[in-house]
Write an enzyme that holds these catalytic residues in place. Structure first.
Site, PDB file in Angstrom:
ATOM      1  N   ARG A   1       0.842  -1.203   0.000  1.00  0.00           N
ATOM      2  CA  ARG A   1       0.000   0.000   0.000  1.00  0.00           C
ATOM      3  C   ARG A   1       0.876   1.251   0.000  1.00  0.00           C
ATOM      4  NH1 ARG A   1      -2.555  -3.907  -0.314  1.00  0.00           N
ATOM      5  NH2 ARG A   1      -4.625  -4.430   0.547  1.00  0.00           N
TER       6      ARG A   1
ATOM      7  N   HIS B   1       1.914 -13.743  -4.118  1.00  0.00           N
ATOM      8  CA  HIS B   1       1.279 -13.700  -2.787  1.00  0.00           C
ATOM      9  C   HIS B   1       0.558 -15.025  -2.522  1.00  0.00           C
ATOM     10  CE1 HIS B   1       1.089  -9.166  -2.013  1.00  0.00           C
ATOM     11  NE2 HIS B   1       1.534  -9.206  -3.257  1.00  0.00           N
TER      12      HIS B   1
ATOM     13  N   GLU C   1      -2.110 -14.885  -6.497  1.00  0.00           N
ATOM     14  CA  GLU C   1      -2.420 -15.398  -5.161  1.00  0.00           C
ATOM     15  C   GLU C   1      -2.384 -16.924  -5.254  1.00  0.00           C
ATOM     16  OE1 GLU C   1      -2.932 -13.597  -2.462  1.00  0.00           O
ATOM     17  OE2 GLU C   1      -3.523 -11.596  -3.167  1.00  0.00           O
TER      18      GLU C   1
HETATM   19  O1  0X9 Z   1      -4.151  -7.152  -0.315  1.00  0.00           O
HETATM   20  C1  0X9 Z   1      -3.112  -7.369  -0.921  1.00  0.00           C
HETATM   21  O2  0X9 Z   1      -2.156  -6.604  -0.882  1.00  0.00           O
HETATM   22  C2  0X9 Z   1      -2.942  -8.623  -1.764  1.00  0.00           C
HETATM   23  N1  0X9 Z   1      -3.753  -9.702  -1.262  1.00  0.00           N
HETATM   24  S1  0X9 Z   1      -3.223 -10.510   0.062  1.00  0.00           S
HETATM   25  O3  0X9 Z   1      -4.293 -11.366   0.515  1.00  0.00           O
HETATM   26  N2  0X9 Z   1      -2.016 -11.451  -0.360  1.00  0.00           N
HETATM   27  O4  0X9 Z   1      -2.782  -9.575   1.029  1.00  0.00           O
HETATM   28  C3  0X9 Z   1      -3.155  -8.267  -3.196  1.00  0.00           C
HETATM   29  C4  0X9 Z   1      -4.572  -8.056  -3.626  1.00  0.00           C
HETATM   30  C5  0X9 Z   1      -4.638  -7.829  -5.093  1.00  0.00           C
HETATM   31  N3  0X9 Z   1      -5.006  -6.536  -5.439  1.00  0.00           N
HETATM   32  C6  0X9 Z   1      -6.271  -6.057  -5.316  1.00  0.00           C
HETATM   33  N4  0X9 Z   1      -7.226  -6.761  -4.841  1.00  0.00           N
HETATM   34  N5  0X9 Z   1      -6.509  -4.837  -5.716  1.00  0.00           N
HETATM   35 ZN    ZN Z   2      -0.156 -10.787   0.124  1.00  0.00          ZN
END
Ligand code: 0X9
Ligand code: ZN
Length: 426
Positions: free
Chosen positions: A259, A314, A390
């Protein structure tokens, strides 16, 4: 000595070490007796969460539209089960499963004398062994690879990777760029990335398809881009996600590296401004040492031969996610090509063990994220393709970050089959 005296003495003393390196009195998190459940939410997670407010539940997943995965302490299990929710059991005893998963096989360095054994993929390993394994692997292919470091983590660990090239020579081709272990607890991601690295190196001489791929690209592969968090999952809390950055005036530790990238970081709704949140975005874009270093390295790749494909590995949920995260209607300019390539990869993955991966733009498929890596790679880094993958297990069938070691090899093999297909196409 009275405690108050000790504190006043300490307060006046000059610090012996920097704040970042100062020893912190951290507890070791004990999950013994915790039961973990995947609760069906039927597109109404708020209703389920309202029923859980009195429990000391530990949430796992962020995408709660279909399921909410949580761990419940032993003393609350009976009351939780009395709610009669629609659940699947993920862990009968989370602590026991963590203990079993944490039984690492010892790794003995083979130096440059031999390629490390594939038994590496039969268990998880200590962070120090990941470094040794990677160095050993590289040392067996000194004319086609080198280890690089891009900078240091908050606690001063090197963020390392391997650069692999083919017949064109070092740095002559567009970049294939992989990050693993952005989120500390997603252990399977380092293993999968290492398996791909291993086979890119070892199969060059014998497999024409691998040779063709290698000769087309330069690979830059970083298996653990959040080393402080990863070490913390092995010493203190298996379920830690963020980095281990402390900030003055804040008692909660850690920023979510996914983030903190400097693209649409200021947009609201896809990250948290609360330092205690799992998705804390930091005080400013790029204000984590890890993302600062990764950003500088990304700029170098962009300005040399460009980035053809970026993948952020991930777990969990079994998704191949395309741009964008920050806005659910935004699409990459080559969205149709990305989409069909991702579907092709999902097909190849399925052919190994029948594992299904869902593909689609990350925001509309899963949830909104701001300041995430694939968005940055696409819009700023100029990557032609930029995905989040993922890995196992699936979300809806119940699973989690604590994936048994027996799943390392099948998870890796199916991704290797999928990525070979992708690299032949791009
Ligand atoms: O939340 C995240 O940063 C990622 N998922 S996690 O469960 N491994 O933490 C990536 C999510 C993918 N991106 C979006 N959903 N926008
Ligand atoms: Zn992650």
């Amino acid at each position: 000595m009275k405690l108050s005296t000790a504190i006043s003495l300490l307060a006046g003393a000059a610090p012996l070490v920097s704040a970042a390196a100062a020893p912190r009195l951290e507890r070791k998190m004990n999950y013994d007796g915790y039961k973990a459940y995947s609760i069906a939410t039927h597109h109404n997670p708020a209703a389920i969460k309202a029923k859980l407010t009195r429990f000391a539940a530990i949430p796992f997943n962020l995408d709660n539209d279909e399921h909410l995965d949580i761990a419940i302490p032993a003393e609350e299990v009976a009351a939780f089960e009395a709610l009669g929710l629609e659940t699947q059991l993920m862990h009968e005893d989370l602590g026991a499963d963590i203990a079993e998963e944490g039984t690492f096989a010892p790794y003995t360095s083979v130096g440059a004398q031999a390629v490390p054994s594939l038994t590496w993929f039969n268990s998880y390993h200590a962070y120090a062994d990941h470094i040794t394994f990677f160095n050993d692997l590289q040392a067996s292919f000194p004319n086609a690879s080198e280890i690089f470091t891009i900078g240091k983590s908050f606690q001063g660990r090197d963020i390392f990777g391997i650069h692999i090239w083919g017949s064109g020579g070092k740095g002559s081709k567009p970049a294939i760029y992989f990050h693993g272990t952005v989120h500390a607890r997603e252990w399977i991601s380092a293993k999968v990335v290492e398996y791909i690295t291993y086979h890119l190196l070892t199969q060059y001489a014998t497999d024409a398809a691998v040779r063709a791929i290698r000769d087309k690209f330069d690979f830059y592969i970083l298996p653990v881009v959040n080393p402080d968090g990863f070490v913390y999952t092995q010493t203190n809390d298996r379920l830690w996600r963020k980095n281990r950055q402390t900030r003055s005036g804040q008692s909660c530790v850690g920023t979510d590296q996914n983030r903190n990238w400097n693209y649409q970081w200021s947009v609201t709704g896809g990250a948290s401004t609360s330092p205690c949140s799992e998705t804390y975005k930091g005080l400013a874009a790029g204000d984590t040492p890890e993302i600062r270093a990764l950003t500088a390295f990304t700029t170098t790749l962009k300005n040399s031969r460009g980035i053809r494909l970026y993948i952020d590995w991930h777990s969990y949920g079994q998704y191949i996610l395309l741009p964008y995260g920050y806005d659910c209607s935004a699409r990459a300019s080559n969205h149709a090509a990305q989409s069909s390539l991702a579907s092709g990869m999902a097909t190849r993955i399925r052919q190994s063990y029948g594992t299904t991966f869902t593909t689609g733009p990350s925001c509309s498929t899963l949830y909104k994220t701001t300041g995430s890596a694939p968005d940055y790679m696409t819009a700023v880094g100029g990557a032609t393709y930029a995905w989040t993958i993922e890995l196992r297990p699936a979300g809806s069938s119940g699973g989690g970050f604590v994936l048994p070691a027996t799943q390392i090899l099948p998870s890796s093999i199916e991704q290797w089959e999928g990525i070979k297909y992708v690299l032949a196409q791009v």
